[in-house]
Design a protein around this motif. Structure first.
Motif, PDB file in Angstrom:
ATOM      1  N   GLU A  55       0.856  -1.183   0.000  1.00 37.35           N
ATOM      2  CA  GLU A  55       0.000   0.000   0.000  1.00 37.35           C
ATOM      3  C   GLU A  55       0.885   1.222   0.000  1.00 37.35           C
ATOM      4  O   GLU A  55       1.876   1.296   0.726  1.00 37.35           O
ATOM      5  CB  GLU A  55      -0.906   0.024   1.235  1.00 37.35           C
ATOM      6  CG  GLU A  55      -2.004  -1.007   1.186  1.00 37.35           C
ATOM      7  CD  GLU A  55      -2.925  -0.949   2.400  1.00 37.35           C
ATOM      8  OE1 GLU A  55      -2.989   0.110   3.060  1.00 37.35           O
ATOM      9  OE2 GLU A  55      -3.559  -1.967   2.679  1.00 37.35           O
ATOM     10  N   SER A  56       0.504   2.179  -0.848  1.00 34.08           N
ATOM     11  CA  SER A  56       1.230   3.445  -0.902  1.00 34.08           C
ATOM     12  C   SER A  56       0.251   4.552  -0.549  1.00 34.08           C
ATOM     13  O   SER A  56      -0.939   4.307  -0.314  1.00 34.08           O
ATOM     14  CB  SER A  56       1.786   3.677  -2.307  1.00 34.08           C
ATOM     15  OG  SER A  56       0.733   3.963  -3.213  1.00 34.08           O
ATOM     16  N   VAL A  57       0.749   5.759  -0.542  1.00 37.41           N
ATOM     17  CA  VAL A  57      -0.136   6.892  -0.293  1.00 37.41           C
ATOM     18  C   VAL A  57      -1.135   7.029  -1.439  1.00 37.41           C
ATOM     19  O   VAL A  57      -2.196   7.632  -1.262  1.00 37.41           O
ATOM     20  CB  VAL A  57       0.658   8.202  -0.089  1.00 37.41           C
ATOM     21  CG1 VAL A  57       1.448   8.143   1.212  1.00 37.41           C
ATOM     22  CG2 VAL A  57       1.605   8.471  -1.240  1.00 37.41           C
ATOM     23  N   LYS A  58      -0.847   6.434  -2.600  1.00 37.40           N
ATOM     24  CA  LYS A  58      -1.725   6.517  -3.775  1.00 37.40           C
ATOM     25  C   LYS A  58      -2.744   5.380  -3.847  1.00 37.40           C
ATOM     26  O   LYS A  58      -3.896   5.597  -4.195  1.00 37.40           O
ATOM     27  CB  LYS A  58      -0.902   6.468  -5.068  1.00 37.40           C
ATOM     28  CG  LYS A  58      -0.017   7.661  -5.319  1.00 37.40           C
ATOM     29  CD  LYS A  58       0.687   7.461  -6.656  1.00 37.40           C
ATOM     30  CE  LYS A  58       1.696   8.538  -6.952  1.00 37.40           C
ATOM     31  NZ  LYS A  58       2.399   8.280  -8.209  1.00 37.40           N
ATOM     32  N   ALA A  59      -2.286   4.139  -3.583  1.00 36.47           N
ATOM     33  CA  ALA A  59      -3.153   2.982  -3.837  1.00 36.47           C
ATOM     34  C   ALA A  59      -2.589   1.722  -3.196  1.00 36.47           C
ATOM     35  O   ALA A  59      -1.440   1.682  -2.784  1.00 36.47           O
ATOM     36  CB  ALA A  59      -3.270   2.750  -5.343  1.00 36.47           C
ATOM     37  N   ALA A  60      -3.435   0.691  -3.170  1.00 34.09           N
ATOM     38  CA  ALA A  60      -2.992  -0.643  -2.759  1.00 34.09           C
ATOM     39  C   ALA A  60      -2.799  -1.468  -4.030  1.00 34.09           C
ATOM     40  O   ALA A  60      -3.503  -1.273  -5.019  1.00 34.09           O
ATOM     41  CB  ALA A  60      -4.015  -1.298  -1.856  1.00 34.09           C
ATOM     42  N   SER A  61      -1.849  -2.380  -3.986  1.00 38.72           N
ATOM     43  CA  SER A  61      -1.563  -3.183  -5.162  1.00 38.72           C
ATOM     44  C   SER A  61      -1.113  -4.572  -4.739  1.00 38.72           C
ATOM     45  O   SER A  61      -0.488  -4.739  -3.697  1.00 38.72           O
ATOM     46  CB  SER A  61      -0.463  -2.498  -5.980  1.00 38.72           C
ATOM     47  OG  SER A  61      -0.232  -3.200  -7.174  1.00 38.72           O
ATOM     48  N   ASP A  62      -1.446  -5.549  -5.565  1.00 38.91           N
ATOM     49  CA  ASP A  62      -0.995  -6.910  -5.313  1.00 38.91           C
ATOM     50  C   ASP A  62       0.360  -7.129  -5.968  1.00 38.91           C
ATOM     51  O   ASP A  62       0.688  -6.528  -6.988  1.00 38.91           O
ATOM     52  CB  ASP A  62      -1.984  -7.930  -5.889  1.00 38.91           C
ATOM     53  CG  ASP A  62      -3.289  -7.963  -5.118  1.00 38.91           C
ATOM     54  OD1 ASP A  62      -3.265  -7.729  -3.896  1.00 38.91           O
ATOM     55  OD2 ASP A  62      -4.339  -8.224  -5.735  1.00 38.91           O
ATOM     56  N   VAL A  63       1.145  -7.991  -5.360  1.00 44.49           N
ATOM     57  CA  VAL A  63       2.402  -8.455  -5.935  1.00 44.49           C
ATOM     58  C   VAL A  63       2.180  -9.933  -6.235  1.00 44.49           C
ATOM     59  O   VAL A  63       1.700 -10.682  -5.385  1.00 44.49           O
ATOM     60  CB  VAL A  63       3.573  -8.264  -4.946  1.00 44.49           C
ATOM     61  CG1 VAL A  63       4.864  -8.845  -5.510  1.00 44.49           C
ATOM     62  CG2 VAL A  63       3.742  -6.782  -4.610  1.00 44.49           C
ATOM     63  N   TYR A  64       2.505 -10.337  -7.455  1.00 39.05           N
ATOM     64  CA  TYR A  64       2.212 -11.692  -7.904  1.00 39.05           C
ATOM     65  C   TYR A  64       3.456 -12.566  -7.886  1.00 39.05           C
ATOM     66  O   TYR A  64       4.575 -12.080  -8.016  1.00 39.05           O
ATOM     67  CB  TYR A  64       1.614 -11.661  -9.311  1.00 39.05           C
ATOM     68  CG  TYR A  64       0.353 -10.840  -9.364  1.00 39.05           C
ATOM     69  CD1 TYR A  64      -0.846 -11.355  -8.888  1.00 39.05           C
ATOM     70  CD2 TYR A  64       0.367  -9.530  -9.833  1.00 39.05           C
ATOM     71  CE1 TYR A  64      -2.011 -10.594  -8.895  1.00 39.05           C
ATOM     72  CE2 TYR A  64      -0.787  -8.767  -9.845  1.00 39.05           C
ATOM     73  CZ  TYR A  64      -1.975  -9.305  -9.375  1.00 39.05           C
ATOM     74  OH  TYR A  64      -3.119  -8.543  -9.374  1.00 39.05           O
TER      75      TYR A  64
END
Length: 120
Positions: A55-64
Motif C-alpha cells: 500500500e502506498s499513499v496513492k493505492a494498494a496493489s498486489d504483488v504476484y
C-alpha cells in the motif's frame, strides 16, 4: 540471472531459489509505500497468483508470484520499513525467496532488455 514479469516483478535466480521483488518502475509508479504484507514462510505460491500486498499513499496493489514454488524466506525489513522498497527496490527491498518447482520455467520470463522495451 535477472528476469522480469509483465506485472513488474523481478527475480534473481540462484541455485533453484528466486529472490523476488518489484521493479524500480513499479516502485516509482506506486509512490511512497506505507505498508507491506508478505506471504508466510512455507506457503506454496502459483505462477501469477497473489503473493504479497503493498500500500502506498496513492493505492494498494498486489504483488504476484512470478513462478510456482515454496516461500523459503521473507524480508521482514520491508515490513518494518516499507520505504526500503522505494529506496532500493531491486536489492535491499526484495520481498521473498521462492524455491522453484521447475527452474526451467524462468526461461519463459523477460530479460532486462525485453522488460525495458515493455515499460518504454
Amino acid at each position: 540471472m535477472l528476469k522480469f514479469t509483465a506485472e513488474h516483478e523481478w527475480l534473481k535466480l540462484e541455485d533453484g531459489v528466486a529472490t523476488v521483488g518489484i521493479t524500480t518502475h513499479a516502485a516509482e509508479q506506486l509512490g511512497d509505500l506505507v505498508f507491506v504484507e508478505l506471504p508466510e514462510v512455507g506457503a506454496e505460491l502459483v505462477k501469477d497468483g497473489n503473493a504479497a500486498t503493498v500500500e502506498s499513499v496513492k493505492a494498494a496493489s498486489d504483488v504476484y508470484s512470478p513462478l510456482d514454488g515454496e516461500v523459503t524466506e521473507v524480508n521482514q525489513a520491508i515490513v518494518d520499513d516499507p520505504s526500503l522498497v522505494n529506496s532500493d527496490p531491486q536489492a535491499a527491498g526484495w520481498f521473498f525467496k521462492l524455491k522453484l518447482k521447475n527452474v526451467a520455467d524462468a526461461d519463459a520470463l523477460m530479460d532486462e532488455a525485453a522488460y525495458k522495451e515493455l515499460i518504454g
